[in-house]
Motif scaffolding. Structure first.
Motif, mmCIF file in Angstrom:
data_model
loop_
_atom_site.group_PDB
_atom_site.id
_atom_site.type_symbol
_atom_site.label_atom_id
_atom_site.label_comp_id
_atom_site.label_asym_id
_atom_site.label_seq_id
_atom_site.Cartn_x
_atom_site.Cartn_y
_atom_site.Cartn_z
ATOM 1 N N VAL A 26 0.812 -1.214 0.000
ATOM 2 C CA VAL A 26 0.000 0.000 0.000
ATOM 3 C C VAL A 26 0.851 1.273 0.000
ATOM 4 O O VAL A 26 0.364 2.348 -0.348
ATOM 5 N N ILE A 31 -1.245 3.826 -5.749
ATOM 6 C CA ILE A 31 -2.421 3.362 -5.014
ATOM 7 C C ILE A 31 -3.017 4.519 -4.214
ATOM 8 O O ILE A 31 -4.217 4.770 -4.263
ATOM 9 N N THR A 35 -7.115 6.546 -4.080
ATOM 10 C CA THR A 35 -7.960 5.994 -3.023
ATOM 11 C C THR A 35 -8.273 7.094 -2.014
ATOM 12 O O THR A 35 -7.464 7.991 -1.797
ATOM 13 N N GLY A 78 -4.039 -7.634 -1.507
ATOM 14 C CA GLY A 78 -4.759 -6.401 -1.231
ATOM 15 C C GLY A 78 -5.944 -6.667 -0.325
ATOM 16 O O GLY A 78 -6.006 -7.703 0.343
ATOM 17 N N TYR A 95 -12.060 -1.212 -2.109
ATOM 18 C CA TYR A 95 -11.042 -2.191 -2.466
ATOM 19 C C TYR A 95 -9.769 -1.514 -2.942
ATOM 20 O O TYR A 95 -9.780 -0.379 -3.414
ATOM 21 N N TRP A 96 -8.678 -2.245 -2.784
ATOM 22 C CA TRP A 96 -7.405 -1.873 -3.403
ATOM 23 C C TRP A 96 -6.560 -3.145 -3.526
ATOM 24 O O TRP A 96 -6.689 -4.072 -2.726
ATOM 25 N N LYS A 99 -0.067 -2.976 -6.945
ATOM 26 C CA LYS A 99 0.076 -2.641 -8.366
ATOM 27 C C LYS A 99 0.416 -3.860 -9.232
ATOM 28 O O LYS A 99 -0.028 -3.954 -10.373
ATOM 29 N N TRP A 102 -2.754 -5.480 -10.727
ATOM 30 C CA TRP A 102 -3.709 -4.699 -11.509
ATOM 31 C C TRP A 102 -3.904 -5.318 -12.888
ATOM 32 O O TRP A 102 -3.031 -6.005 -13.427
ATOM 33 N N CYS A 107 -9.270 -7.953 -8.849
ATOM 34 C CA CYS A 107 -10.101 -7.082 -8.013
ATOM 35 C C CYS A 107 -11.584 -7.319 -8.296
ATOM 36 O O CYS A 107 -12.386 -7.415 -7.365
ATOM 37 N N ASN A 135 -10.414 7.895 -11.883
ATOM 38 C CA ASN A 135 -9.989 6.513 -11.693
ATOM 39 C C ASN A 135 -10.980 5.562 -12.369
ATOM 40 O O ASN A 135 -11.700 4.813 -11.714
ATOM 41 N N SER A 138 -11.412 1.815 -11.381
ATOM 42 C CA SER A 138 -12.202 1.485 -10.196
ATOM 43 C C SER A 138 -13.685 1.430 -10.520
ATOM 44 O O SER A 138 -14.371 0.488 -10.133
#
Length: 177
Positions: A26, A31, A35, A78, A95-96, A99, A102, A107, A135, A138
């Motif tokens: 994180v 990130i 967020t 994550g 959520y996260w 990297k 991704w 996710c 973003n 997301s």
């Protein structure tokens, strides 16, 4: 212990052993910049406090934060979480992922399982989520989950000295297919 599985993932409530890999993943500017609640740099030791708060929330039924793990290796990837408002039978989904994970569908896969848990197991009436309008990755996840766009709150949050627009999506239990 509460655990859920998908084809590629294991989801379980966060535990103290997640603090070190969580802080490592994180503490990434990419990130944090998109967020709402993650600062950069991520303060050392903050994961321990986060995990303790989320364990307390789970005990009270006010929320659940699931560690997203590779199903085979159990590598921490994550978090997908729910913050529940029991008086209104709804929850915020957030959520996260690190990297490195991704753009591989992880996710969406994890969030779909947590959304199912919220609507079917917890019998919540509504689950909503928000993302910064800058973003799109997301809010594409929200769309993949079948969530409906509800609107944009202009200049709604202050992040790193800039007012950000948030786009909101939600799904009612009655809309779940």
């Amino acid at each position: 212990m509460m655990e859920m599985y998908t084809d590629r993932l294991k989801l379980r409530l966060v535990e103290p052993k997640d603090a070190e890999p969580m802080e490592r993943l994180v503490n990434d500017r990419e990130i944090a910049r998109t967020t709402l609640g993650i600062p950069h740099p991520y303060p050392p030791g903050s994961a321990d406090a986060f995990i303790q708060r989320r364990q307390e929330a789970a005990k009270k039924g006010d929320g659940f934060s699931f560690a997203v793990l590779d199903r085979q290796s159990e590598t921490f990837m994550g978090i997908v979480g729910l913050r529940i408002d029991p008086s209104h039978h709804h929850a915020e989904l957030a959520y996260w992922l690190g990297k490195a994970y991704w753009n591989q569908g992880y996710c969406s896969e994890a969030a779909k399982q947590v959304l199912r848990f919220a609507l079917e197991d917890l019998k919540l009436h509504r689950v909503w989520a928000a993302a910064m309008t800058r973003n799109p990755a997301s809010f594409r996840i929200m769309e993949k989950l079948g969530m409906k766009h509800e609107g944009i709150f202009r200049g709604h949050v202050l992040k790193d000295g800039v007012y950000e627009d948030l786009t909101y999506y939600a799904l009612l239990r009655s809309e779940r297919t």
